[in-house]
Enzyme design. Sequence first.
Site, PDB file in Angstrom:
ATOM      1  N   ARG A   1      22.639   4.941  -8.173  1.00  0.00           N
ATOM      2  CA  ARG A   1      22.444   4.199  -7.052  1.00  0.00           C
ATOM      3  C   ARG A   1      21.300   3.122  -7.564  1.00  0.00           C
ATOM      4  O   ARG A   1      20.654   3.375  -8.451  1.00  0.00           O
ATOM      5  CB  ARG A   1      22.110   4.765  -5.765  1.00  0.00           C
TER       6      ARG A   1
ATOM      7  N   PHE B   1      20.761  10.637  -5.550  1.00  0.00           N
ATOM      8  CA  PHE B   1      20.167  11.605  -4.681  1.00  0.00           C
ATOM      9  C   PHE B   1      21.486  12.634  -4.453  1.00  0.00           C
ATOM     10  O   PHE B   1      22.433  12.449  -3.885  1.00  0.00           O
ATOM     11  CB  PHE B   1      20.127  10.660  -3.230  1.00  0.00           C
TER      12      PHE B   1
ATOM     13  N   HIS C   1      17.958   0.104   1.824  1.00  0.00           N
ATOM     14  CA  HIS C   1      19.297   0.350   1.552  1.00  0.00           C
ATOM     15  C   HIS C   1      20.063  -0.966   0.703  1.00  0.00           C
ATOM     16  O   HIS C   1      20.005  -2.022   1.183  1.00  0.00           O
ATOM     17  CB  HIS C   1      20.270   0.846   2.455  1.00  0.00           C
TER      18      HIS C   1
ATOM     19  N   LYS D   1     -14.260  -7.383  17.412  1.00  0.00           N
ATOM     20  CA  LYS D   1     -13.400  -8.535  17.288  1.00  0.00           C
ATOM     21  C   LYS D   1     -12.469  -8.501  16.121  1.00  0.00           C
ATOM     22  O   LYS D   1     -12.512  -7.877  14.988  1.00  0.00           O
ATOM     23  CB  LYS D   1     -14.697  -9.651  16.703  1.00  0.00           C
TER      24      LYS D   1
ATOM     25  N   ASN E   1      13.048   3.475   2.685  1.00  0.00           N
ATOM     26  CA  ASN E   1      14.007   3.338   1.646  1.00  0.00           C
ATOM     27  C   ASN E   1      14.825   2.016   2.276  1.00  0.00           C
ATOM     28  O   ASN E   1      15.497   2.184   3.150  1.00  0.00           O
ATOM     29  CB  ASN E   1      14.975   4.650   1.883  1.00  0.00           C
TER      30      ASN E   1
ATOM     31  N   THR F   1     -18.660 -10.229  20.877  1.00  0.00           N
ATOM     32  CA  THR F   1     -17.604 -10.260  19.775  1.00  0.00           C
ATOM     33  C   THR F   1     -17.468 -11.584  19.123  1.00  0.00           C
ATOM     34  O   THR F   1     -17.199 -11.860  18.268  1.00  0.00           O
ATOM     35  CB  THR F   1     -16.287  -9.992  20.543  1.00  0.00           C
ATOM     36  N   ASP F   2     -18.287 -12.798  19.906  1.00  0.00           N
ATOM     37  CA  ASP F   2     -18.175 -14.016  19.323  1.00  0.00           C
ATOM     38  C   ASP F   2     -19.327 -14.057  18.320  1.00  0.00           C
ATOM     39  O   ASP F   2     -19.142 -14.663  17.097  1.00  0.00           O
ATOM     40  CB  ASP F   2     -18.420 -15.088  20.174  1.00  0.00           C
TER      41      ASP F   2
END
Length: 305
Positions: free
Chosen positions: A182, A165, A262, A16, A260, A63-64
Site C-alpha cells: 500500500r 498492514f 489515506h 501575549k 494516517n 501584555t503590550d
Amino acid sequence: MAQEADGIRLEQRHGKARVRVGRVWRHDHDGSHHFVEWNVSISLLSHCLSSYYRDDNSDIVATDTMKNTVYVKAKECGDRLSVEEFAILIGKHFCSFYPQVFTAIVSIIEKPWERVSIDGKPHLHGFKLGSENHTAEARVEKSGALNLTSGIGGLALLKTTQSGFERFVRDKYTVLPDTGERMLATEVDASWRYSYESVASIPTKGLYFTEKFMDVKKVLMDTFFGPPETGVYSPLCNALSISWEAPFADVSSIHLKMPNIHFLPVNLSTKENPSMVKFKDDVYLPTDEPHGSIEATVSRITSKL
C-alpha cells in the site's frame, strides 16, 4: 505556584500570544542575508494576587509590554541565534527584570523560510517558504531552572510502496483486508525534550539547536523512507523511531504524532459492467477524514541511586 490570602487560592498566568516578528541579519563579509520569522507566545506566572483581591494592578506586566519586549530583544540579537536560544533569552529577561515574575513560558513557531538557489547557486537574499515548522518552548524559572522542548510541525511524508498492514485484531466489525502492499502517507508532528535542567547548562555553540533540529528531521526521514535505491518496508505507520545514540545524547524523550493520510485505490464498476474501470493501484482517492491517529512517546529510563 498557588497564592493564598484570606481563604482565597489563586493560580493564574497571563501573557501575549501570536507576536509575529521577522529578523534579518546582514553579513558584510560576503553580502549574504539570513532571515527568520517567529510567532511568539508568552505566559508569565507572577505574584499578583492584589490585582485579583484588591483591584490593584501594580504587579501586572502589561501584555503590550510583552509584545514590545519581543521586538526590542530581537533587535538586540546582533548575531544569529536559534529559535530555542531566543525563547530562553525572552524567558530569562522576564524572570530577571520583574521581581514578581517567578516563571516565564515562551513558545515560538518558526516558519520554514529557505534560501533559494538560482542556476544551482544559493541566492544571497532570496528565500522561499517551505513546509514544516520548527517549534520551541522554554519554561524558565527565576532560579535559572529550565525545561526546554523543540519540535517539528507538519512534516508531510509519503511513499508509494513498501508499506503494509497485516495480522491485526479481527472481529465481527472488521472489514479491512490484510495487505502487504500500500501507499503510506502521514504528517508528522514531533517534539523532543532536552535534558538540560538549567539555563547555565545549555550549549554555548552558536545555532546548536538549529543543527539538532536538522539532525532529528534527517533521522525521521531516513527511518521512514530507507535507502534511496531500495527503501525500507513499514508494517505500520508508526514505524518511525529515533536512535538514542549520538547525536541525541542530550534528548531525554521524544513524542511522535502521525495521522494516517489515506490514498484509497479507485475502482469504478456498475451492476451491468462490474469491471468497467480497474485502475490497478495507480489512481487513488486522497482522503484524511476519517484518519487513523497514532501517537507514541519514547523516554530514556534513568536510574537514580
